[in-house]
Design an enzyme around this catalytic site. Structure first.
Site, short mmCIF file in Angstrom:
data_model
loop_
_atom_site.label_atom_id
_atom_site.label_comp_id
_atom_site.label_asym_id
_atom_site.label_seq_id
_atom_site.Cartn_x
_atom_site.Cartn_y
_atom_site.Cartn_z
N ALA A 1 -2.11 5.29 -2.04
CA ALA A 1 -3.22 4.32 -1.76
C ALA A 1 -3.48 4.48 -0.21
O ALA A 1 -4.69 4.54 0.20
CB ALA A 1 -2.87 3.01 -1.75
N MET A 2 -2.42 4.79 0.72
CA MET A 2 -2.87 4.90 1.96
C MET A 2 -3.88 6.30 2.30
O MET A 2 -4.53 6.05 3.23
CB MET A 2 -1.30 5.32 2.75
CG MET A 2 -1.51 5.04 4.29
SD MET A 2 -2.03 3.28 4.68
CE MET A 2 -2.19 3.73 6.63
N VAL B 1 0.96 -1.19 -0.11
CA VAL B 1 0.02 0.12 0.03
C VAL B 1 1.11 1.19 0.00
O VAL B 1 1.54 1.46 1.02
CB VAL B 1 -0.78 -0.05 1.27
CG1 VAL B 1 -1.60 1.28 1.38
CG2 VAL B 1 -1.83 -1.15 1.04
N ASP B 2 0.95 1.91 -1.06
CA ASP B 2 2.11 3.18 -1.36
C ASP B 2 1.31 4.49 -0.63
O ASP B 2 0.15 4.30 -0.22
CB ASP B 2 2.41 3.54 -2.45
CG ASP B 2 1.22 3.62 -3.50
OD1 ASP B 2 0.17 4.09 -3.28
OD2 ASP B 2 1.63 3.66 -4.85
N SER B 3 2.10 5.45 -0.72
CA SER B 3 1.59 6.47 0.13
C SER B 3 0.23 7.17 -0.40
O SER B 3 -0.71 7.59 0.44
CB SER B 3 2.59 7.67 0.32
OG SER B 3 3.12 8.09 -1.32
#
Lengths: 81, 405
Positions: free
Chosen positions: A44-45, A40-42
């Site tokens: 998506a976070m 979960v990249d930034s």
């Protein structure tokens, strides 16, 4: 959020992770890191946080998001409400 | 000079989800235009469009869809088909792979959707993917990432000339030695109230709402404007010696291309097609062939009253009166930034299969139409060279000349 159990929060979080980031629900556990284990990249976070706020009726300030490294961190934060 | 060939084709259009189904429908004279039944269309002056035959959601995974504007989804689908078709594998050094992929308008629907969210729910709810979804280089960037292209990713933006211009830039990238393989193309998806209202306000669009399939009618006396379509196409361009060394299927040679600008008006075409004609001449000069060899032009022919006939003048002057025209927008509608790529694919397939697709709805040709058109029925013709033309608002002109492999 005393009336909601950790399991229920984790399950709700798992639904969100699957919906916005395609995370397999079987992979979601307290010890899993969002970035290292669940991919979960930034960006998506950001979506996960906004969806979690809506779902659980809590506020997760931006400076708090950096501290939520694992699923367990997020569950605990939401549990505190 | 380094020769550039086409070794892969991909498309998703109002006529089909790939090149084979699109080409089959084109040669069969099928229309991809239909009514817009969405609630938002009810009050618009234009209520027809050519929507994709296959929804991207049937092809791409759900999470991927969420993070891509529809134009980017189309770009990815078309590029993937072209890439697989070309059969290029890991042996290609990615520092020798480029991308030139454009969009005429970009992520307008993302912009509008996210603006609705901003107004209704506030800034925090705006998607963190908004910017990469709406930026005009989005389709190029998405394609570049997918195939790890590292020679350069470029995004021409020249309205309806965009993806023909992309093919020209891509060929140049190979000719000057910046890349060995380039994924070229264009995609557009702006069937939404504001873009339609904007084009309709210009009186550029057909309002034949009661008869959608007959609305796009290039060169016909009763043409009343273009029909908006959505879709895109992609071509794999490759250095000829490389393609031959790996035994690739070569569809055609990108023998020449020409790019010019009118310096005339922001939206009106030069009535003598001076700029368009210079683009055709430049392509012919680069190819070094006799214009008599060009048997077919897939023309820009959008079905607007002024543009269609201006272009005919230019083609006749530069190429001659032996040429057979096709106006495939009669079937696909106008794919805007996707038009040049999809129509270049049709031009190439015409050479490969020896079939000029029909121009449907050409029931009463404009009296000024003094060139041959395969009206309403496809025509079998052996072709050694064929041209695609594309012109865009802003006075952009592109002509791409393909020859038999």
């Amino acid at each position: 959020m005393a009336d909601v159990s950790r399991d229920e929060i984790r399950e709700g979080l798992s639904d969100i992770l699957e919906e916005v980031a395609g995370v397999n629900p079987d992979d979601v556990a307290d010890g899993k890191s969002f970035t290292d284990d669940l991919d979960v990249d930034s960006l998506a976070m950001v979506e996960v946080v906004v969806a979690a706020e809506e779902k659980f009726g809590v506020k997760i300030p931006d400076d708090e998001v950096a501290n939520l490294k694992t699923v367990g961190d997020a569950v605990s934060y939401i549990e505190k409400g | 000079m380094t020769e550039v060939v086409v070794t892969g084709l991909g498309a998703t259009t109002p006529l089909g989800g790939d090149v084979a189904s699109t080409w089959e429908s084109l040669t069969a004279g099928k229309s991809g235009v239909g009514p817009l039944t969405q609630e938002w269309a009810a009050e618009l002056p234009v209520r027809i469009a050519a929507q994709l035959a296959v929804e991207p959601s049937e092809v791409l995974p759900r999470v991927r869809l969420r993070r891509l504007d529809r134009s980017e989804q189309i770009a990815l689908i078309a590029a993937k088909e072209a890439w697989d078709d070309a059969g290029i594998g890991d042996e290609l050094d990615r520092e020798r792979l480029g991308v030139v992929f454009g969009s005429g308008i970009g992520g307008a629907t993302t912009l509008l959707d996210q603006d609705d969210i901003l107004e209704e729910k506030g800034a925090r709810r705006v998607s963190p993917f908004t910017v990469p979804m709406l930026m005009p280089n989005g389709p190029a960037a998405v394609v570049g990432l997918e195939f790890h292209a590292k020679a350069g990713v470029h995004a021409p933006t020249s309205a309806c000339a965009t993806s023909a211009e992309a093919i020209s830039w891509a060929a140049d990238m190979i000719r000057v030695g910046r890349a060995d393989v380039v994924i070229a193309g264009g995609a557009e998806a702006v069937i939404a109230p504001l873009p339609i209202a904007g084009f309709a306000s210009m009186k550029a669009m057909s309002t034949r709402n009661d008869d959608p399939q007959r609305a796009s009618r290039p060169w016909d006396q009763d043409r009343d404007g273009f029909v908006m379509g959505e879709g895109g196409g992609s071509l794999i361009l490759e250095r000829r010696d490389r393609a031959e060394a790996r035994g690739a299927r070569i569809y055609a040679v990108v023998a020449g291309s020409g790019l010019t600008s009118d310096g005339y008006d922001i939206v009106q075409p030069d009535p003598d097609c001076a700029g368009g004609a210079r683009a055709m001449q430049a392509a012919i000069k680069q190819a070094g062939i006799d214009p008599k060899e060009i048997g077919h032009v897939n023309a820009h022919a959008t079905s607007t009253p002024v543009g269609d006939m201006a272009e005919v003048k230019g083609i006749k002057r530069v190429i001659g009166d032996h040429v057979v025209l096709a106006g495939t927008k009669s079937m696909t509608g106008h794919l805007l930034g996707g038009a040049g790529a999809v129509e270049s694919i049709a031009t190439i397939m015409a050479i490969v299969d020896g079939i000029i697709p029909p121009t449907i709805n050409l029931d009463n040709p404009d009296p000024l139409l003094d060139l041959d058109v395969a009206a309403n029925e496809a025509r079998k013709v052996d072709l050694t060279a064929a041209m695609n033309t594309a012109f865009g608002f802003g006075g952009h002109n592109a002509a791409i000349l393909f020859t038999k492999a």
